[in-house]
Design an enzyme around this catalytic site. Structure first.
Site, short mmCIF file in Angstrom:
data_model
loop_
_atom_site.label_atom_id
_atom_site.label_comp_id
_atom_site.label_asym_id
_atom_site.label_seq_id
_atom_site.Cartn_x
_atom_site.Cartn_y
_atom_site.Cartn_z
N CYS A 166 39.64 48.14 33.26
CA CYS A 166 41.04 47.94 32.84
C CYS A 166 41.26 48.43 31.41
O CYS A 166 40.69 47.88 30.46
CB CYS A 166 41.36 46.46 33.00
SG CYS A 166 42.68 45.81 32.01
N CYS B 237 42.78 46.02 28.89
CA CYS B 237 41.79 44.99 28.52
C CYS B 237 40.92 45.49 27.38
O CYS B 237 40.59 44.74 26.45
CB CYS B 237 40.90 44.64 29.71
SG CYS B 237 41.78 43.98 31.13
#
Ligand SMILES: [Zn+2]
Length: 146
Positions: free
Chosen positions: A65, A68
């Site tokens: 991600c 993230c």
């Protein structure tokens, strides 16, 4: 004040007194580094939440991600800034789908702050450090004075 944290070396859950200098794992005797985010597995999450007196901010993330990764340095900074006052944890949602399921997470990163084992505030999306701090302070207003 205590936190319950897994040892990063041997995975044993330890109840750590935050007032104590240089806490070490009761099993392998290696030192805890509470100024960094603690990696928690799905199986450990409930016990970490139930066994921590301070607010626990959990970063629900995944390795693939992008947002993230963008947020990760801020999560690191948060852990350093609130050492002893809050616990900052990271949960890999790919490896802990069952543990993440009850929280109805639709997008990652999702940040949830728990107090006394209960969800106080939950927010999706990458955030800069001040926004993460605001979530912690919402969960524990006493942090505003410090
Ligand atoms: Zn250990």
């Amino acid at each position: 004040m205590h936190v319950t944290v897994p040892c990063p070396f041997c995975a044993t859950l330890n109840r750590v007194d935050l007032a104590r200098e240089g806490p070490r794992c009761g099993s392998c005797r290696k030192p805890f580094q509470l100024d960094r985010p603690v990696r928690v597995t799905g199986g450990q999450l409930d016990r970490v939440l139930a066994g921590s007196d301070v607010p626990v901010l959990v970063d629900f993330y995944a390795d693939w991600c992008g947002p993230c990764k963008m947020m990760a340095p801020f999560v690191d900074e948060l852990a350093a800034k609130y050492t002893g006052k809050a616990l900052v944890a990271k949960l890999d949602t790919d490896r802990a789908q069952k543990a993440a399921a009850p929280f109805g997470i639709r997008g990652i990163p999702t940040t949830i702050v728990f107090k006394d084992g209960k969800v106080v505030v939950q927010k999706a999306g990458a955030m800069p450090l001040p926004a993460l701090e605001e979530l912690l302070k919402t969960a524990d207003p006493s942090l505003r004075s410090g």
